[in-house]
Design a protein around this motif. Structure first.
Motif, mmCIF file in Angstrom:
data_model
loop_
_atom_site.group_PDB
_atom_site.id
_atom_site.type_symbol
_atom_site.label_atom_id
_atom_site.label_comp_id
_atom_site.label_asym_id
_atom_site.label_seq_id
_atom_site.Cartn_x
_atom_site.Cartn_y
_atom_site.Cartn_z
ATOM 1 N N ARG A 101 -21.347 29.480 13.060
ATOM 2 C CA ARG A 101 -22.471 30.244 12.521
ATOM 3 C C ARG A 101 -23.804 29.513 12.650
ATOM 4 O O ARG A 101 -24.842 30.143 12.872
ATOM 5 C CB ARG A 101 -22.209 30.571 11.052
ATOM 6 C CG ARG A 101 -23.383 31.222 10.344
ATOM 7 C CD ARG A 101 -23.028 31.654 8.944
ATOM 8 N NE ARG A 101 -24.218 32.038 8.187
ATOM 9 C CZ ARG A 101 -24.194 32.497 6.937
ATOM 10 N NH1 ARG A 101 -23.030 32.630 6.296
ATOM 11 N NH2 ARG A 101 -25.316 32.819 6.324
ATOM 12 N N THR A 118 -27.176 31.845 12.432
ATOM 13 C CA THR A 118 -27.033 32.953 13.373
ATOM 14 C C THR A 118 -26.177 34.074 12.813
ATOM 15 O O THR A 118 -25.524 34.798 13.571
ATOM 16 C CB THR A 118 -26.441 32.466 14.713
ATOM 17 O OG1 THR A 118 -25.064 32.077 14.513
ATOM 18 C CG2 THR A 118 -27.226 31.302 15.277
ATOM 19 N N ASP A 120 -27.125 36.810 11.728
ATOM 20 C CA ASP A 120 -27.642 37.900 12.542
ATOM 21 C C ASP A 120 -27.827 37.321 13.942
ATOM 22 O O ASP A 120 -28.808 36.638 14.226
ATOM 23 C CB ASP A 120 -28.969 38.404 11.987
ATOM 24 C CG ASP A 120 -29.574 39.545 12.813
ATOM 25 O OD1 ASP A 120 -29.037 39.848 13.902
ATOM 26 O OD2 ASP A 120 -30.595 40.108 12.382
ATOM 27 N N ARG A 122 -28.661 38.294 16.800
ATOM 28 C CA ARG A 122 -29.827 38.621 17.615
ATOM 29 C C ARG A 122 -31.109 38.029 17.043
ATOM 30 O O ARG A 122 -32.120 37.947 17.764
ATOM 31 C CB ARG A 122 -29.977 40.143 17.737
ATOM 32 C CG ARG A 122 -28.810 40.808 18.474
ATOM 33 C CD ARG A 122 -28.949 42.316 18.481
ATOM 34 N NE ARG A 122 -30.060 42.771 19.324
ATOM 35 C CZ ARG A 122 -29.945 43.044 20.619
ATOM 36 N NH1 ARG A 122 -28.767 42.892 21.228
ATOM 37 N NH2 ARG A 122 -30.980 43.468 21.322
ATOM 38 N N ASN A 123 -31.078 37.608 15.788
ATOM 39 C CA ASN A 123 -32.290 37.092 15.142
ATOM 40 C C ASN A 123 -31.973 35.863 14.287
ATOM 41 O O ASN A 123 -31.949 35.938 13.048
ATOM 42 C CB ASN A 123 -32.921 38.175 14.262
ATOM 43 C CG ASN A 123 -33.483 39.326 15.064
ATOM 44 O OD1 ASN A 123 -34.551 39.227 15.656
ATOM 45 N ND2 ASN A 123 -32.744 40.438 15.098
ATOM 46 N N LYS A 125 -32.263 32.552 12.065
ATOM 47 C CA LYS A 125 -33.269 32.164 11.078
ATOM 48 C C LYS A 125 -33.128 30.671 10.754
ATOM 49 O O LYS A 125 -32.020 30.146 10.673
ATOM 50 C CB LYS A 125 -33.099 32.976 9.785
ATOM 51 C CG LYS A 125 -33.126 34.484 9.981
ATOM 52 C CD LYS A 125 -34.469 34.982 10.490
ATOM 53 C CE LYS A 125 -34.485 36.511 10.620
ATOM 54 N NZ LYS A 125 -35.745 37.000 11.260
#
Length: 462
Positions: A101, A118, A120, A122-123, A125
């Motif tokens: 992750r 990760t 998400d 695609r985005n 943080k």
């Protein structure tokens, strides 16, 4: 796909639900990658902005195929993001509590370590930042490079210098909370420099390579430093359990600056390869009958006379990787401009099976989508099934500015190369071109690449 040479144990079915895959064969059967992460740099380009993690769409069925779809910046300017890796991989496959992750992104110049979440995919943080002052105070280490996850949940990072930028550096451990846990090595006597590493637990061995001291390579390349002995030419074998250096092999002049090294993915194998950048040779290492390690040169890329150069130009092999079935090796010649594919079914006798030109100083490169390919091929990443090879062209900011000054204003490319996994051969995919000259903050330079589902340079089996 060619018949796998993996052992019957590696080909067996696995029922674990931890991160990664039960075997290299299982990894090869995974779904094709749809996303790719790369670091994109402003350090050294003249643009005063932070480096960032870029998410690239590599799904041919997507309307945003071959585009950067998300960018996550680090907080500071001048970190020089370089290599990065995962908190967990196939070495933790048997632990259901672990997940792949978090990405660990060190800054090579700042020695600051960034953790990206990760969840998400695609985005990503930013999750946490480990400041260099803490790392120096607890370990006296700087200049982080290779990131590998370990089976015990820790993350290990090769560090190239001490707090003053001197060699030899060492190995930093982060625990599962990404807190600094100290140094890994117990006895490093004989290690003069540090760079990359790979471990093969079934043989209780780790192998590491050498670049130079940060204070030597940070400003750029000076040939006088080679004569002065400021660059490495030795690889080191370590007792994985005792954390002691047990054998060093000097590669000599032909093995100057041995950078990336790879063991076979098959965890039962003792074979591996290391590419010497300045020597422009590839060496095969393996365990002999007495339990020691032999190292032999198996590939030689001759230097080439180039107008304007006072000496023959070395190819400068800056990356090498192996396909998941251990059949093919790929490496990049950053100065000459080509990527080569070798059949390594017989590790002691590699056979050249493919070659493509992606820039370089020899003027042999073609265009892709009307783009002149600037710089030379540098970082490589191969799909798990071995059919798609991705490449970027930035090496290190000061070295980029020295050898390919146009990259600072033109930015990087990312290419995809189709690989024939049956008979060998490579061809640039003309439908894929990621243009980092058009980034919102201005042209940036791209380096290492990772997939959310794991890849050929991060997953290790125990």
């Amino acid at each position: 796909m060619a018949e796998s040479t993996l052992t019957s144990e590696e080909q067996s079915d696995h029922c674990c639900s931890g991160p990664g895959y039960g075997s290299p064969r299982e990894a090869m059967q995974a779904e094709p990658e749809k996303l790719l992460y790369t670091v994109a740099l402003y350090t050294g380009t003249g643009i005063e902005a932070p480096d960032y993690l870029a998410t690239v769409d590599v799904d041919p069925a997507s309307p945003t195929y071959s585009q950067v779809i998300a960018r996550a910046s680090v907080p500071n300017i001048g970190d020089e993001l370089h290599h990065f890796g995962w908190n967990a991989c196939s070495s933790c496959h048997g632990d259901e509590s672990k997940s792949r992750r978090f990405l660990v992104l060190p800054g090579m110049r700042s020695s600051r370590i960034h953790i990206f979440d990760t969840a998400d995919a695609r985005n990503p943080k930013l999750h946490k930042v480990i400041e260099p002052e803490e790392i120096k105070a607890k370990t006296n280490l700087t200049a982080p490079h290779t990131v590998h996850c370990l089976a015990d949940g820790n993350v290990m990072i090769s560090m190239l210098g001490d707090s003053q930028g001197n060699a030899p550096g060492g190995f930093l451990l982060l625990d599962s909370n990404f807190d600094v846990a100290g140094r890994w090595e117990n006895n490093a006597t004989g290690m003069n420099f540090n760079y990359d590493y790979w471990y093969q637990p079934r043989h209780n061995i780790m192998v590491s390579s050498e670049w130079g001291a940060p204070k030597t390579f940070y400003p750029g390349f000076d040939l006088n430093d080679v004569a002065a002995g400021n660059y490495g030419h030795t690889i080191h074998f370590w007792d994985w359990q005792k954390r002691d250096l047990i054998q060093s092999v000097d590669l000599g002049e032909e093995g100057m600056i041995p950078l990336e090294l790879r063991f076979h993915h098959d965890p039962d194998s003792t074979h591996g390869f290391v590419a010497a950048a300045l020597g422009s040779n590839v060496f095969h290492f393996h365990k002999n009958g007495s339990g020691d390690w032999n190292v032999d040169k198996v590939i030689d890329v001759p230097p080439v006379e180039v107008e304007g150069w006072s000496f023959p130009v070395p190819s400068l092999i800056t990356d090498i990787l192996l396909s998941m079935d251990d059949r093919f090796a790929y490496f990049s010649n950053w100065l000459h401009g080509d990527i080569r594919q070798y059949d390594i079914s017989d590790p002691a006798n590699p056979k050249l099976t493919g070659q493509v030109w992606c820039g370089g100083l020899l003027g042999k490169s073609s265009q892709v989508q009307d783009h002149v390919l600037q710089g030379g091929p540098q970082m490589l990443q191969l799909s798990l099934d071995g059919k798609r090879l991705y490449v970027t062209n930035s090496l290190f900011s000061t070295w980029d500015n020295q050898f390919y000054p146009g990259l600072a204003k033109d930015g990087s490319y990312m290419l995809q190369i189709d690989c024939d996994t049956m008979g060998g051969g490579m061809k640039i995919n003309e439908k894929f071109y990621v243009d980092f000259s058009k980034e919102p903050g201005g042209p940036s330079r791209a380096h290492e690449m990772r997939y959310p589902g794991g890849d050929c340079t991060s997953d290790i089996w125990i």
